[in-house]
Design a protein around this motif. Structure first.
Motif, PDB file in Angstrom:
ATOM      1  N   ALA A 171      -2.972   0.381   3.652  1.00 32.08           N
ATOM      2  CA  ALA A 171      -3.643  -0.757   3.020  1.00 32.08           C
ATOM      3  C   ALA A 171      -3.405  -0.738   1.513  1.00 32.08           C
ATOM      4  O   ALA A 171      -3.214   0.318   0.900  1.00 32.08           O
ATOM      5  N   VAL A 172      -3.409  -1.921   0.906  1.00 31.53           N
ATOM      6  CA  VAL A 172      -3.252  -2.036  -0.545  1.00 31.53           C
ATOM      7  C   VAL A 172      -4.466  -1.399  -1.215  1.00 31.53           C
ATOM      8  O   VAL A 172      -5.605  -1.808  -0.974  1.00 31.53           O
ATOM      9  N   TYR A 184       0.894  -1.764  11.658  1.00 33.44           N
ATOM     10  CA  TYR A 184       0.186  -3.013  11.401  1.00 33.44           C
ATOM     11  C   TYR A 184      -1.248  -2.932  11.910  1.00 33.44           C
ATOM     12  O   TYR A 184      -1.480  -2.577  13.070  1.00 33.44           O
ATOM     13  N   PRO A 185      -2.219  -3.258  11.066  1.00 28.66           N
ATOM     14  CA  PRO A 185      -3.620  -3.220  11.469  1.00 28.66           C
ATOM     15  C   PRO A 185      -3.985  -4.475  12.257  1.00 28.66           C
ATOM     16  O   PRO A 185      -3.174  -5.404  12.379  1.00 28.66           O
ATOM     17  N   PRO A 186      -5.205  -4.551  12.779  1.00 26.46           N
ATOM     18  CA  PRO A 186      -5.653  -5.787  13.435  1.00 26.46           C
ATOM     19  C   PRO A 186      -5.569  -6.977  12.486  1.00 26.46           C
ATOM     20  O   PRO A 186      -5.585  -6.829  11.260  1.00 26.46           O
ATOM     21  N   GLY A 188       0.810  -1.207   0.000  1.00 25.70           N
ATOM     22  CA  GLY A 188       0.000   0.000   0.000  1.00 25.70           C
ATOM     23  C   GLY A 188       0.841   1.254   0.000  1.00 25.70           C
ATOM     24  O   GLY A 188       2.058   1.221   0.207  1.00 25.70           O
ATOM     25  N   GLY A 189       0.191   2.383  -0.232  1.00 20.02           N
ATOM     26  CA  GLY A 189       0.871   3.669  -0.233  1.00 20.02           C
ATOM     27  C   GLY A 189      -0.134   4.784  -0.011  1.00 20.02           C
ATOM     28  O   GLY A 189      -1.317   4.539   0.242  1.00 20.02           O
ATOM     29  N   THR A 206      -5.651 -10.101   7.279  1.00 22.87           N
ATOM     30  CA  THR A 206      -6.193 -11.287   6.609  1.00 22.87           C
ATOM     31  C   THR A 206      -7.020 -10.888   5.390  1.00 22.87           C
ATOM     32  O   THR A 206      -6.937 -11.511   4.330  1.00 22.87           O
ATOM     33  N   ALA A 207      -7.814  -9.824   5.533  1.00 18.35           N
ATOM     34  CA  ALA A 207      -8.627  -9.359   4.416  1.00 18.35           C
ATOM     35  C   ALA A 207      -7.753  -8.895   3.255  1.00 18.35           C
ATOM     36  O   ALA A 207      -8.083  -9.119   2.080  1.00 18.35           O
ATOM     37  N   GLU A 208      -6.622  -8.261   3.556  1.00 23.87           N
ATOM     38  CA  GLU A 208      -5.708  -7.839   2.497  1.00 23.87           C
ATOM     39  C   GLU A 208      -5.126  -9.039   1.760  1.00 23.87           C
ATOM     40  O   GLU A 208      -5.023  -9.057   0.534  1.00 23.87           O
TER      41      GLU A 208
END
Length: 278
Positions: free
Chosen positions: A222-223, A251-253, A207-208, A258-260
């Motif tokens: 996030a991507v 870092y997210p939860p 992501g960026g 996992t969703a990414e």
């Protein structure tokens, strides 16, 4: 003969998310920053656990300075080769960039001119590195915030000549392709039509974020959907390569990570990483 990276979805192993990575049932491979692993002594427990599960682990160098005018530091090459042996890695990877010159460390991956002289320097350093490696090396083009005024080649011609002459593989960072194209005002998917995609060893996906009209490849966001769309474009042109989520902070939860991973799998047509035995 060691196997290459399994086709599927992987993740960059970092100590901060080692527990999360260890719990992924469908993980195909992981990547670790080579300079963070000792050539001797105990491996981090998380990496040992992945190896025991049969997950391929790839050392990813960030300090060789393959694009520098000076020869690569033999001690750094020796370390990379030793880490690859310790991990029984199928290959190693590094960047087409430089990080030092005249004894000064930049602390960052810097772009090199797309000139024939720069091609010669990269090829010479890759050959020096390959002399000590037992496995192939994959080269990663970086996200560059500027182009040099003395560029002689476009991106595709520059990369293809380096790969052909060095006999290296390609680590294609789809997020870097997106960032460079967005900042240059070009079509990112057009690059795929001119690269030797048969040489892709694996891909990064990250992501960026945009600031003041410039898109930065942060690895802490996030991507975006645009990068996922580009993954789908790549996979439509060539057999889907191994794809890896690259995250280096903020870092997210676990559910968001996992969703990414599952979004990357969906874009490429691979099974969800959360499926055991995927």
């Amino acid at each position: 003969m060691r196997r290459m990276i399994p086709y599927g979805v992987g993740i960059g192993w970092r100590p901060e998310i080692a527990g999360f990575v260890a719990a992924l049932p469908g993980l195909r491979f992981a990547e670790v920053v080579a300079e963070s692993v000792h050539a001797h002594g105990d491996l981090p427990a998380g990496l040992t656990g992945l190896r025991e599960r049969g997950v391929a682990v790839v050392p990813h160098g960030v300090k060789l300075s393959l694009g520098g005018a000076e020869p690569v530091d033999p001690a750094r090459v020796t370390h990379l080769a030793a880490v690859a042996r310790r991990l029984e890695a199928p290959l190693v990877s590094e960047h087409i960039a430089y990080v030092r010159a005249g004894g000064v460390e930049a602390g960052h991956l810097l772009p090199i001119p797309r000139s024939r002289e720069a091609v010669d320097a990269v090829v010479a350093n890759v050959r020096r590195t390959r002399e000590e490696l037992d496995v192939p090396i994959a080269l990663e083009p970086i996200a560059a915030l500027f182009d040099w005024p003395d560029d002689e080649l476009d991106e595709a011609a520059f990369l293809t000549e380096i790969l052909d002459r060095s006999e290296a593989l390609l680590l294609l960072d789809v997020a870097n392709v997106y960032a460079n194209a967005r900042n240059r005002g070009t079509d990112p998917a057009a690059l795929f039509d001119r690269l030797p995609l048969e040489r892709v060893a694996y891909c990064h996906v990250a992501g960026g974020s945009a600031h003041d009209g410039v898109y930065h490849d942060t690895h802490t966001d996030a991507v975006p959907q645009e990068v996922l769309n580009l993954v789908a474009e790549l996979c439509a042109r060539h057999r889907p390569p191994a794809l890896m989520l690259e995250r280096d902070g903020s870092y997210p939860p676990a559910a968001e990570l996992t969703a990414e991973l599952d979004a990357i799998a969906a874009a490429s047509g691979y099974p969800a990483i959360t499926r055991a035995g995927a």
